[in-house]
Design a protein around this motif. Structure first.
Motif, short mmCIF file in Angstrom:
data_model
loop_
_atom_site.label_atom_id
_atom_site.label_comp_id
_atom_site.label_asym_id
_atom_site.label_seq_id
_atom_site.Cartn_x
_atom_site.Cartn_y
_atom_site.Cartn_z
N GLN A 267 -18.70 20.88 1.43
CA GLN A 267 -17.65 19.95 1.04
C GLN A 267 -16.36 20.22 1.81
N GLU A 268 -16.00 21.49 1.91
CA GLU A 268 -14.77 21.84 2.63
C GLU A 268 -14.92 21.54 4.12
N GLY A 269 -16.11 21.80 4.66
CA GLY A 269 -16.36 21.51 6.06
C GLY A 269 -16.25 20.03 6.36
N ARG A 270 -16.80 19.20 5.49
CA ARG A 270 -16.69 17.75 5.66
C ARG A 270 -15.23 17.31 5.68
N ALA A 271 -14.44 17.90 4.79
CA ALA A 271 -13.02 17.54 4.72
C ALA A 271 -12.30 17.94 6.00
N VAL A 272 -12.60 19.12 6.52
CA VAL A 272 -11.97 19.59 7.76
C VAL A 272 -12.34 18.65 8.91
N LEU A 273 -13.61 18.27 8.99
CA LEU A 273 -14.06 17.40 10.07
C LEU A 273 -13.45 16.00 9.95
N ARG A 274 -13.37 15.49 8.74
CA ARG A 274 -12.75 14.18 8.56
C ARG A 274 -11.29 14.21 8.99
N GLU A 275 -10.60 15.29 8.63
CA GLU A 275 -9.20 15.43 9.02
C GLU A 275 -9.06 15.49 10.54
N ALA A 276 -10.08 16.03 11.21
CA ALA A 276 -10.05 16.15 12.68
C ALA A 276 -10.51 14.87 13.37
N GLY A 277 -10.80 13.83 12.59
CA GLY A 277 -11.15 12.54 13.19
C GLY A 277 -12.64 12.29 13.35
N PHE A 278 -13.47 13.11 12.70
CA PHE A 278 -14.91 12.93 12.80
C PHE A 278 -15.39 11.95 11.73
N ARG A 279 -16.37 11.14 12.11
CA ARG A 279 -17.05 10.25 11.17
C ARG A 279 -18.39 10.88 10.81
N GLN A 280 -18.69 10.95 9.53
CA GLN A 280 -19.99 11.46 9.09
C GLN A 280 -20.99 10.30 9.12
N TYR A 281 -21.89 10.32 10.10
CA TYR A 281 -22.84 9.21 10.22
C TYR A 281 -24.23 9.59 9.74
N GLU A 282 -24.40 10.80 9.28
CA GLU A 282 -25.66 11.27 8.73
C GLU A 282 -25.32 12.51 7.93
N VAL A 283 -26.19 12.94 7.03
CA VAL A 283 -25.83 14.02 6.11
C VAL A 283 -25.34 15.26 6.84
N SER A 284 -25.98 15.62 7.94
CA SER A 284 -25.62 16.84 8.66
C SER A 284 -24.78 16.59 9.90
N ASN A 285 -24.64 15.35 10.34
CA ASN A 285 -24.07 15.06 11.65
C ASN A 285 -22.74 14.33 11.57
N PHE A 286 -21.81 14.77 12.41
CA PHE A 286 -20.45 14.25 12.44
C PHE A 286 -20.06 13.98 13.89
N ALA A 287 -19.45 12.83 14.14
CA ALA A 287 -19.08 12.49 15.51
C ALA A 287 -17.73 11.79 15.52
N ARG A 288 -17.04 11.91 16.64
CA ARG A 288 -15.81 11.15 16.86
C ARG A 288 -15.85 10.57 18.27
N ASN A 289 -14.97 9.61 18.50
CA ASN A 289 -14.88 8.97 19.82
C ASN A 289 -16.22 8.39 20.27
N GLY A 290 -17.00 7.89 19.29
CA GLY A 290 -18.25 7.22 19.63
C GLY A 290 -19.34 8.14 20.14
N ALA A 291 -19.27 9.44 19.83
CA ALA A 291 -20.21 10.41 20.41
C ALA A 291 -21.43 10.67 19.54
N LEU A 292 -21.78 9.74 18.64
CA LEU A 292 -22.96 9.97 17.82
C LEU A 292 -24.21 10.03 18.68
N SER A 293 -25.23 10.71 18.18
CA SER A 293 -26.47 10.89 18.92
C SER A 293 -27.36 9.66 18.77
#
Length: 452
Positions: A267-293
């Motif tokens: 939960q804390e990791g998700r919050a840190v990533l969201r604050e850094a501009g990452f979008r959670q597009y899958e339960v384990s995966n986070f991407a920003r700037n369109g870099a999803l796999s």
């Protein structure tokens, strides 16, 4: 209904998934199909990977394009011509290619293979089907087998994205996990990868290790974000029977991972990533700037993927063999046995499992809902089942209404969505959703979607 599902799933998109089964050593947490190399005949293995890739692409219904089989460069040239024609006044193009949107070299440790092997497999794919210049070609890499010069050679072979098994930035944790690299090795490899593949580097970070604490782990994540690229995967440790870590915990030499602490880390990791501009597009995966796999996305869009190599898994419709039902396929585990079967039959498929209607779309909603987060759009569902809406499935469910009241789920005319809070309790949500799905599948009595 089945026709709609099969028609939707048998699209022209394919995702070959070649597996390199060898590692330098077995990590303490790993129960995958991996082998420690002892005089590997890479040339023979390469020939078998090429043969099986060609066979499975043919079985999946892919046809060699109209101009004939050429090199990857020729495919790219034809793609450019097709693009020009499609953009002209002509109403239709003479080119119609099944697309390979991604190729993912997994393992094992595929960065232990030679770049020549990677190039040969890509050439085989290009000869069998259309491999666009913008197709994502990913290689999993470990820091100790991925020097800058080696990464550059993989790039020259056709790789354009790296997935780095970093796992931790703490040397004691890396030793516990049985990794062969240090935190310094990991950061150096990441720096080289970013230079060679800017914007197309993914890193893995594990959580929930024995004795791991939230604060130090979050500092690792924050350190990683100061130097990482635009894709991060957070994986919780799973203690698997037969692994060294499992035995150590069972014997009491290591404390059992604390699930409450692991949940807090996530939960804390998700919050840190969201604050850094990452979008959670899958339960384990986070991407920003369109870099999803793209390869990850293929799974959750229910695309066809072809497991190539020892122990590989795939799901596709074997149209080239006259099949009409989507199958799960598992290739022979042992490399030597697999190679013998490929040389005899063209592929080393050990098991073929026809998938039922309920299992076809990954199964639904287990993977669509769980991984296509945060939204399962009604329009996507209707492509799969035009006679049974999401409201038909879940609108009258008492359990779903309670989840909505708790702020864990949203259901309206646009689709079904899991809230930010709901992602943390997905396992319990899925029990209710799957139970309701099974009931509705048997009844199949559509009703009206609410207006507004």
């Amino acid at each position: 209904m089945a026709g709609a599902a099969q028609g939707h799933l048998s699209s022209g998109s394919h995702a070959p998934y070649p597996q390199w089964p060898y590692c330098e050593k077995r990590c303490s947490y790993c129960n995958f199909n991996k082998y420690i190399p002892r005089g590997v005949d890479e040339a023979a293995l390469r020939r078998c990977l090429v043969t099986e890739a060609q066979t499975l692409l043919r079985l999946s219904g892919v046809r060699r394009w109209v101009l004939g089989a050429g090199s990857w460069e020729l495919c790219r040239a034809a793609e450019q011509v097709a693009g020009i024609l499609e953009g002209s006044a002509m109403s239709s193009s003479p080119f119609s290619f099944p697309r390979v949107e991604s190729v993912f070299f997994g393992g094992g440790t595929p960065s232990l293979a030679s770049p020549h092997t990677v190039a040969a497999v890509l050439e085989a794919v290009a000869q069998a089907t259309h491999l666009p210049a913008d197709s994502e070609v990913t290689l999993e890499a470990n820091p100790t087998s991925a020097s800058g010069s080696r990464l550059a050679a993989f790039g020259a072979a056709g790789v354009n994205r790296l997935s780095i098994g970093l796992q931790s930035l703490d040397d004691a944790e890396l030793q516990l996990l049985g990794r062969t690299h240090s935190a310094r090795d990991a950061l150096q490899t990441l720096e080289e990868a970013q230079r060679l593949f800017p914007g197309r580097v993914s890193v893995d970070l594990m959580l929930g290790l024995p004795a791991q604490q939230v604060g130090p782990w979050l500092r690792q994540l924050q350190e990683l974000l100061r130097c990482c690229d635009d894709h991060v995967s957070l994986y919780q440790l799973s203690l698997e029977r037969g692994t060294t870590l499992f035995t150590q915990v069972q014997q009491g030499s290591l404390p059992a991972p604390d699930p409450e602490l692991a949940a807090e880390m996530y939960q804390e990791g998700r919050a840190v990533l969201r604050e850094a501009g990452f979008r959670q597009y899958e339960v384990s995966n986070f991407a920003r700037n369109g870099a999803l796999s793209t390869h990850n996305w293929t799974y959750w869009r229910c695309g066809q993927y072809l497991g190539v190599g020892p122990g590989a898994h795939g799901r596709f419709i074997p149209q080239g063999a006259g099949g009409h039902t989507r199958e799960a396929r598992i290739q022979t585990l042992e490399p030597d046995s697999w190679m013998k079967e490929v040389m005899l039959f063209g592929h080393g498929t050990r098991r073929r499992i026809p998938l039922s209607e309920l299992e076809l779309p990954c199964p639904l909603p287990t993977l669509w809902f769980l991984h296509l987060c945060p939204f399962l759009f009604s329009q996507h569902w209707q492509q799969f089942e035009p006679q049974l809406t999401l409201w038909d499935l879940f609108g009258a469910s008492k359990e779903v209404k309670e989840l909505q009241e708790q702020g864990l789920l949203l259901l309206d005319h646009r689709g079904l969505r899991c809230s930010w809070e709901g992602l943390a309790v997905l396992d319990s949500l899925l029990l209710s959703l799957l139970s309701r799905l099974q009931e509705a599948w048997q009844q199949r009595t559509p009703s009206s979607v609410p207006r507004g």
